[in-house]
Design a protein around this motif. Structure first.
Motif, PDB file in Angstrom:
ATOM      1  N   VAL A 195      -0.215   0.367   5.886  1.00  0.00           N
ATOM      2  CA  VAL A 195       0.195  -0.120   4.567  1.00  0.00           C
ATOM      3  C   VAL A 195      -0.763  -1.220   4.127  1.00  0.00           C
ATOM      4  CG1 VAL A 195       2.038  -1.181   3.231  1.00  0.00           C
ATOM      5  CG2 VAL A 195       2.596   0.435   5.047  1.00  0.00           C
ATOM      6  N   LYS A 196      -1.185  -1.133   2.870  1.00  0.00           N
ATOM      7  CA  LYS A 196      -2.035  -2.194   2.315  1.00  0.00           C
ATOM      8  C   LYS A 196      -1.145  -3.345   1.864  1.00  0.00           C
ATOM      9  CE  LYS A 196      -4.050  -1.846  -1.743  1.00  0.00           C
ATOM     10  NZ  LYS A 196      -5.033  -1.444  -2.783  1.00  0.00           N
ATOM     11  N   VAL A 197      -1.233  -4.465   2.583  1.00  0.00           N
ATOM     12  CA  VAL A 197      -0.449  -5.638   2.205  1.00  0.00           C
ATOM     13  C   VAL A 197      -1.327  -6.588   1.419  1.00  0.00           C
ATOM     14  CG1 VAL A 197       1.168  -5.441   4.126  1.00  0.00           C
ATOM     15  CG2 VAL A 197      -0.974  -6.683   4.434  1.00  0.00           C
ATOM     16  N   LYS A 213       0.373 -10.126   6.222  1.00  0.00           N
ATOM     17  CA  LYS A 213       1.125 -10.591   5.060  1.00  0.00           C
ATOM     18  C   LYS A 213       0.199 -11.218   4.016  1.00  0.00           C
ATOM     19  CE  LYS A 213       2.272 -14.727   7.676  1.00  0.00           C
ATOM     20  NZ  LYS A 213       3.348 -15.566   8.192  1.00  0.00           N
ATOM     21  N   GLN A 214       0.821 -11.939   3.044  1.00  0.00           N
ATOM     22  CA  GLN A 214       0.232 -12.568   1.867  1.00  0.00           C
ATOM     23  C   GLN A 214       0.175 -11.586   0.704  1.00  0.00           C
ATOM     24  OE1 GLN A 214      -3.322 -14.711   2.513  1.00  0.00           O
ATOM     25  NE2 GLN A 214      -2.387 -16.143   3.951  1.00  0.00           N
ATOM     26  N   ARG A 215      -0.063 -12.165  -0.525  1.00  0.00           N
ATOM     27  CA  ARG A 215       0.152 -11.394  -1.754  1.00  0.00           C
ATOM     28  C   ARG A 215      -1.126 -11.264  -2.569  1.00  0.00           C
ATOM     29  NH1 ARG A 215       1.041 -12.683  -7.103  1.00  0.00           N
ATOM     30  NH2 ARG A 215       2.306 -11.210  -8.254  1.00  0.00           N
ATOM     31  N   LEU A 216      -1.509 -10.059  -2.797  1.00  0.00           N
ATOM     32  CA  LEU A 216      -2.491  -9.738  -3.835  1.00  0.00           C
ATOM     33  C   LEU A 216      -2.080  -8.387  -4.406  1.00  0.00           C
ATOM     34  CD1 LEU A 216      -5.925 -10.873  -2.417  1.00  0.00           C
ATOM     35  CD2 LEU A 216      -4.738 -11.765  -4.412  1.00  0.00           C
ATOM     36  N   TYR A 217      -2.637  -8.028  -5.543  1.00  0.00           N
ATOM     37  CA  TYR A 217      -2.175  -6.798  -6.189  1.00  0.00           C
ATOM     38  C   TYR A 217      -3.263  -6.246  -7.082  1.00  0.00           C
ATOM     39  CZ  TYR A 217       0.486  -3.668  -9.112  1.00  0.00           C
ATOM     40  OH  TYR A 217       0.930  -2.584  -9.786  1.00  0.00           O
ATOM     41  N   GLU A 218      -3.352  -4.929  -7.083  1.00  0.00           N
ATOM     42  CA  GLU A 218      -4.311  -4.263  -7.963  1.00  0.00           C
ATOM     43  C   GLU A 218      -3.547  -3.252  -8.807  1.00  0.00           C
ATOM     44  OE1 GLU A 218      -7.268  -1.909  -6.034  1.00  0.00           O
ATOM     45  OE2 GLU A 218      -8.745  -2.436  -7.535  1.00  0.00           O
ATOM     46  N   PRO A 270      -7.448   9.409   8.160  1.00  0.00           N
ATOM     47  CA  PRO A 270      -6.078   9.720   7.723  1.00  0.00           C
ATOM     48  C   PRO A 270      -5.941  11.180   7.310  1.00  0.00           C
ATOM     49  CG  PRO A 270      -6.874   7.726   6.670  1.00  0.00           C
ATOM     50  CD  PRO A 270      -8.058   8.351   7.330  1.00  0.00           C
ATOM     51  N   VAL A 271      -4.772  11.747   7.667  1.00  0.00           N
ATOM     52  CA  VAL A 271      -4.472  13.099   7.182  1.00  0.00           C
ATOM     53  C   VAL A 271      -3.987  13.048   5.733  1.00  0.00           C
ATOM     54  CG1 VAL A 271      -3.985  13.988   9.476  1.00  0.00           C
ATOM     55  CG2 VAL A 271      -2.121  12.979   8.124  1.00  0.00           C
ATOM     56  N   PHE A 272      -3.558  11.871   5.297  1.00  0.00           N
ATOM     57  CA  PHE A 272      -3.169  11.656   3.883  1.00  0.00           C
ATOM     58  C   PHE A 272      -3.399  10.183   3.558  1.00  0.00           C
ATOM     59  CE2 PHE A 272      -0.025   9.802   1.046  1.00  0.00           C
ATOM     60  CZ  PHE A 272      -0.277  10.497  -0.118  1.00  0.00           C
ATOM     61  N   SER A 273      -3.822   9.923   2.349  1.00  0.00           N
ATOM     62  CA  SER A 273      -3.984   8.532   1.916  1.00  0.00           C
ATOM     63  C   SER A 273      -3.899   8.464   0.402  1.00  0.00           C
ATOM     64  CB  SER A 273      -5.324   7.952   2.397  1.00  0.00           C
ATOM     65  OG  SER A 273      -6.401   8.631   1.773  1.00  0.00           O
ATOM     66  N   ASP A 274      -3.455   7.327  -0.070  1.00  0.00           N
ATOM     67  CA  ASP A 274      -3.518   7.015  -1.503  1.00  0.00           C
ATOM     68  C   ASP A 274      -3.945   5.565  -1.606  1.00  0.00           C
ATOM     69  OD1 ASP A 274      -1.261   5.541  -0.884  1.00  0.00           O
ATOM     70  OD2 ASP A 274       0.148   6.907  -1.883  1.00  0.00           O
ATOM     71  N   ASP A 275      -3.656   4.931  -2.722  1.00  0.00           N
ATOM     72  CA  ASP A 275      -4.155   3.564  -2.907  1.00  0.00           C
ATOM     73  C   ASP A 275      -3.327   2.530  -2.140  1.00  0.00           C
ATOM     74  OD1 ASP A 275      -1.941   3.913  -4.452  1.00  0.00           O
ATOM     75  OD2 ASP A 275      -2.646   2.619  -6.094  1.00  0.00           O
ATOM     76  N   ARG A 276      -2.200   2.949  -1.490  1.00  0.00           N
ATOM     77  CA  ARG A 276      -1.367   1.984  -0.796  1.00  0.00           C
ATOM     78  C   ARG A 276      -1.056   2.368   0.654  1.00  0.00           C
ATOM     79  NH1 ARG A 276       3.620   0.213  -4.356  1.00  0.00           N
ATOM     80  NH2 ARG A 276       3.168  -1.813  -3.398  1.00  0.00           N
ATOM     81  N   PHE A 277      -1.128   3.659   0.979  1.00  0.00           N
ATOM     82  CA  PHE A 277      -0.745   4.127   2.303  1.00  0.00           C
ATOM     83  C   PHE A 277      -1.855   5.001   2.900  1.00  0.00           C
ATOM     84  CE2 PHE A 277       3.254   3.497   0.054  1.00  0.00           C
ATOM     85  CZ  PHE A 277       3.981   2.760   0.970  1.00  0.00           C
ATOM     86  N   ALA A 278      -1.879   5.027   4.247  1.00  0.00           N
ATOM     87  CA  ALA A 278      -2.710   5.980   4.995  1.00  0.00           C
ATOM     88  C   ALA A 278      -1.869   6.500   6.154  1.00  0.00           C
ATOM     89  CB  ALA A 278      -3.992   5.315   5.503  1.00  0.00           C
ATOM     90  N   LEU A 279      -1.802   7.835   6.325  1.00  0.00           N
ATOM     91  CA  LEU A 279      -0.987   8.464   7.361  1.00  0.00           C
ATOM     92  C   LEU A 279      -1.910   9.108   8.396  1.00  0.00           C
ATOM     93  CD1 LEU A 279       1.756   9.407   8.489  1.00  0.00           C
ATOM     94  CD2 LEU A 279       1.518  11.449   7.023  1.00  0.00           C
ATOM     95  N   PHE A 280      -1.694   8.742   9.637  1.00  0.00           N
ATOM     96  CA  PHE A 280      -2.467   9.316  10.740  1.00  0.00           C
ATOM     97  C   PHE A 280      -1.532  10.148  11.605  1.00  0.00           C
ATOM     98  CE2 PHE A 280      -4.731   5.557   9.458  1.00  0.00           C
ATOM     99  CZ  PHE A 280      -6.071   5.908   9.558  1.00  0.00           C
ATOM    100  N   SER A 281      -2.048  11.268  12.129  1.00  0.00           N
ATOM    101  CA  SER A 281      -1.308  12.118  13.080  1.00  0.00           C
ATOM    102  C   SER A 281      -2.302  12.585  14.154  1.00  0.00           C
ATOM    103  CB  SER A 281      -0.685  13.314  12.346  1.00  0.00           C
ATOM    104  OG  SER A 281       0.005  14.127  13.255  1.00  0.00           O
ATOM    105  N   LEU A 307       4.739  -8.131   3.943  1.00  0.00           N
ATOM    106  CA  LEU A 307       4.699  -8.196   5.405  1.00  0.00           C
ATOM    107  C   LEU A 307       5.249  -6.899   5.979  1.00  0.00           C
ATOM    108  CD1 LEU A 307       4.254  -9.895   7.991  1.00  0.00           C
ATOM    109  CD2 LEU A 307       6.636 -10.645   7.780  1.00  0.00           C
ATOM    110  N   MET A 308       4.524  -6.363   6.937  1.00  0.00           N
ATOM    111  CA  MET A 308       4.965  -5.144   7.592  1.00  0.00           C
ATOM    112  C   MET A 308       5.333  -5.466   9.039  1.00  0.00           C
ATOM    113  SD  MET A 308       2.927  -1.552   8.027  1.00  0.00           S
ATOM    114  CE  MET A 308       1.668  -2.327   9.050  1.00  0.00           C
TER     115      MET A 308
END
Length: 913
Positions: free
Chosen positions: A610-612, A713-718, A632-643, A560-561
């Protein structure tokens, strides 16, 4: 058996003994006992006297000592039998060749026993006098190695004489001693003079009242016949002898059984023909019937006590002996490595009958050794294990006393009895009243020889496979018996898990259960591997292990974020290796400080998506702002950053009394052309909401900026894959010469060399099979001490090349492939001259140490500097000087494709010759 007992066939009679002779009469002495049993003298030799010795028997006749070989013993009326442990009996016929015979009534038997051992020779003299007057007209004696028949005669010429070659008078025919000729019937007549008969192995004797013929078994003149269904060895002979009134002849015959034994229900049944057709022609009457053991008669009470029976049928005389009677002995055997036993006993049958027509009496005496066939004896094991005591206990038996336990094979290897007891096992021998014995073994469940498995979560089944190794004495015959023990116990204590959090980390502790660390740990969806353990600061002390995970580690999940926090969770499972049971689990969820949106006074906004778990299939790089061109100016498999600035990307503006609200939205939007949105390649045709939406807002107030954000929220995972890492190792060695085939070993140091004598060094990258790696020697220097940073020091190799300031330059040697060198690029070789450090013309020390820094390069990605190759730099000026005091710190040079290693060799000592 006979050839074994008379082991010294050609023995030399020694004139000096190590001990005084022991003279023996009818009483026992020193383990010897002699007595008279009818027409035999019997000598018993106890095993305590014979064990470990070789026995030689001599017949004593006045001053003569004659070694009794097997052939001579059968010819002259001597026999011997011995059990495997050395208990020995020697029999002598009273009509034997070397017996002092006085009127066929008093017989003096003399024997000398020689016992040979490593310590010398011990002799025992035996002198036994027997009186025997109950001679029948005909006496037949069947011993184990000969048949003897003697007939009464009247008026024979001359005194009692032994017809032997050594005692013959000049008349070779032997007629001067009363016997002129013999005719054997096979059934064809075969005539012999006494000397010929003696050479054929027969014994002949004419006493004052009897004529004696003795024959070994299976001679050319004996025949095998079946009498009443019993196989017998038969000899028929006519003996011509001289009397005072002229020549006379007597027809003689002997028949001895060689079979007739039945084994029924643990009873030995020995059948002897009642009518000996080779010996009896007409009717006869049995006057006496006796049985005995070992040559001696038994009375009826003795027979009843032992369970023996003597009976007659129409055709046979039957002796029955229970297997295991005390007069015999058991013996162990191991054909095909399986345990068997036999039982041996030597019954005697003595019959006196009278022929109806002639009124002549015949005494018939048979000593007949019997051994049962091999009887399988499967060892019985009794398991006395009490699982709660956590000790395997087993008793194995029963065995005869000649069986010895030598070793036990466990799952981990073979241990002798002594080694097993030293390991903490209990191995004992148990002797029972009936003369048998057994062995017991106790092994704790926790021993490393015990195998374990868990059929149920809380139950342990313990297995103890065993192979008992035995030998049979005295032959040292081996055999084995396998046993497998098993016990189950509900004794499993499961591991436990605990966890806490701080502002940035998860802290997990696992306490081991009864099975220690015998489980597989899973963090998230990955098995805990060495790389993860290093990343998560794994620590272990034998009873616990601990992990420290950052909240945003790859193996955590975001639940949860919120505006100022992020709830994350880590899952830990402890799984059984074999059955994949869950032994323990931990689901640790904590809230961590987290800023999603930042508002800057210059009108710039930054926001983190954030990927929840509720959108586990989300690809952050595909998120956009309302204006889908704003990515996004940056991203990976869990986060994306915008500016972005507040006046772009579709940001809306709302005015309030004291502040302005700017809002935008991060989402995964529909594709305008197809009406679809992207979700990891899955098409969703819902026209309502995108699968992910995060509203971001900035309130601009005078001198104040605040941020707000919402999430899901809720749970999953890769899972995510990690990159592996390893260690590269380098060694330096000093070669004995320029061939680089032989090297000095650790025990050879310090190596002694003359001044300016070449030193051949080899630097090698070991335990690597990557052909794309190359080892470069960056620098080498010599010191007085083992410390690499000590001073003074002298440069040998500088920046991958020889030191130009050295009078005697370092020489690099080429390396080519051979049986030892598989990758020449992994090896560098160089040589230098032996030198020493001096100060004011004085030698500071007679030894030096050589140190090197080596660089490992990737040949597929050549970089500038050292990785261009060994000594390929342009010529340079070196400021290295002798005795320069270099600092302890040395910089390490390298590129993205290098790894540096430090190595040393020495000491090398200087000698003046």
């Amino acid at each position: 058996m006979w050839s074994l007992l008379w082991s010294l066939v050609a023995a030399v009679i020694l004139s000096v003994d190590t001990r005084p002779n022991v003279k023996l009469n009818s009483q026992s002495s020193s383990g010897l006992r002699s007595d008279c049993v009818g027409n035999l003298m019997r000598l018993s030799l106890d095993k305590a006297l014979a064990v470990g010795n070789e026995l030689e028997v001599e017949a004593v006749n006045c001053t003569q000592h004659i070694v009794l070989t097997p052939g001579l013993a059968a010819q002259c009326g001597y026999s011997m039998e011995s059990d495997p442990w050395g208990n020995t009996r020697i029999y002598s016929s009273l009509l034997g060749c070397y017996v002092d015979n006085k009127d066929d009534q008093t017989f003096n038997v003399g024997l000398r026993l020689r016992l040979y051992s490593q310590s010398g020779v011990v002799t025992h003299d035996v002198d036994q006098t027997c009186i025997y007057t109950r001679w029948a007209s005909r006496e037949i004696l069947c011993d184990r190695n000969y048949m003897e028949v003697s007939d009464f005669i009247a008026g024979a010429k001359g005194p009692a004489q032994d017809v032997k070659e050594g005692n013959n008078p000049p008349d070779a025919s032997g007629a001067a001693h009363g016997i002129w000729k013999l005719t054997f019937y096979t059934p064809e007549p075969v005539a012999m003079v006494p000397r010929e008969a003696e050479q054929a192995g027969y014994g002949l004797m004419l006493t004052s009242t009897r004529l004696v013929v003795r024959s070994p078994y299976n001679t050319a003149e004996t025949t095998s016949e079946e009498v009443g269904g019993v196989p017998m060895e038969v000899i028929r002979v006519s003996a011509y002898y001289q009397t005072l009134h002229g020549l006379n002849v007597v027809n003689m015959a002997a028949a001895c059984p060689t079979g007739g034994v039945l084994f029924i229900n643990d009873v030995i049944s020995w059948h002897v023909p009642r009518r000996m057709t080779p010996l009896v022609d007409g009717s006869f009457e049995v006057l006496e019937l006796h049985m005995g053991i070992n040559g001696k008669r038994l009375d009826r009470s003795q027979m009843v006590t032992r369970g023996y029976t003597l009976s007659t049928t129409h055709q046979h005389i039957v002796i029955e002996i229970p297997v295991g009677s005390p007069d015999g002995h058991f013996k162990s055997h191991a054909p095909d490595y399986q345990y068997h036993i036999t039982y041996s006993v030597e019954p005697m049958l003595e019959v006196l009958w009278r022929t109806t027509g002639t009124q002549d009496d015949t005494r018939y005496k048979v000593l007949f050794p019997i051994t049962t066939p091999l009887m399988p004896q499967l060892p019985h094991f009794q398991e006395n294990t009490v699982p709660e005591a956590r000790v395997f206990t087993v008793v194995l038996g029963t065995f005869l006393h000649d069986v010895v336990l030598k070793n036990i094979t466990f799952s981990t290897g073979v241990l002798t009895v002594e080694e097993g007891n030293a390991r903490g096992f209990t191995i004992q021998e148990h002797r029972y009243k009936n003369g048998t014995k057994g062995y017991s073994l106790s092994v704790p469940f926790d021993s490393d020889v015990v195998l374990k498995k868990n059929p149920e979560l809380l139950v342990t089944t313990y297995f103890l496979p065993l192979a008992f190794g035995f030998v049979i004495l005295p032959e040292e015959t081996p055999f084995a018996h396998k046993v497998e023990l098993q016990a189950s116990l509900k004794d499993v204590v499961l591991p436990t898990t605990t966890g806490t959090c701080d502002q940035k980390h998860f802290y997990i502790t696992v306490k081991y259960g009864s099975q220690g660390n015998n489980f597989q740990a899973m963090v998230g969806y990955r098995h805990l591997n060495p790389e993860m353990a290093e990343e998560y600061k794994f620590q272990e002390n034998g009873t616990h292990f601990s992990l420290v995970l950052p909240y945003d580690a790859a193996d955590t999940a975001f639940e949860l974020m919120k505006t100022d926090s992020l709830r994350a969770r880590v899952d830990l499972l402890l799984l059984d290796h074999i059955n994949n049971w869950v032994l323990a689990d931990l689901y640790l969820s904590c809230t961590f400080p987290f800023t999603t949106t930042t508002c800057y006074p210059n009108g710039t906004m930054t926001a983190t998506a954030v990927k929840v778990q509720s959108v586990a299939q989300l690809v952050p790089s595909r998120l956009t702002l309302k204006d889908q061109s704003c990515k996004p100016v940056f991203s990976d498999d869990r986060f994306a950053l915008f500016s972005f600035s507040v006046d772009s990307c579709g940001t809306t503006r709302t005015f309030f009394d004291h502040y302005i609200l700017y809002e935008n939205e991060i989402g995964l939007y529909y594709n305008d052309k197809k009406g679809l949105y992207y979700n990891r390649g899955v098409a969703n045709t819902s026209p309502i909401d995108p699968p992910y939406r995060q509203t971001i807002s900035c309130y601009y107030v005078v001198n104040e900026t605040q941020t707000f954000a919402v999430g899901s929220k809720q749970r999953l995972y890769e899972p995510k894959a990690d990159i592996s890492s390893g260690q590269l190792m380098v060694q330096i060695r000093l070669a004995q010469d320029s061939s680089y085939q032989l090297f000095y070993q650790a025990e050879d140091y310090p190596v002694v060399k003359y001044l300016r004598q070449p030193l051949y060094f080899e630097v090698e990258l070991i335990e690597s099979t990557d052909p794309n790696l190359e080892l470069i020697v960056e620098k080498c220097w010599a010191t007085l001490d083992e410390d690499r940073t000590s001073v003074p020091s002298w440069d040998i190799i500088v920046d991958g090349c020889e030191n130009p300031d050295d009078i005697y330059l370092t020489v690099f040697h080429p390396v080519v492939s051979d049986s030892r060198v598989l990758f020449p690029s992994h090896i560098k070789r160089f040589s230098m001259n032996m030198f020493t450090f001096t100060k004011d013309q004085a030698v500071l020390k007679d030894e030096i140490y050589v140190h090197c820094d080596a660089v490992i390069c990737d040949t597929t990605s050549r970089a500038d500097g050292l990785c261009r190759g060994q000594c390929v730099q342009p010529t340079r000026q070196s400021n290295a000087r002798p005795y320069e005091q270099k600092g302890a710190k040395r910089t390490r040079r390298g590129t993205n494709s290098t790894r540096q290693r430090q190595i040393s060799s020495g000491p090398v000592e200087l000698t003046s010759g």
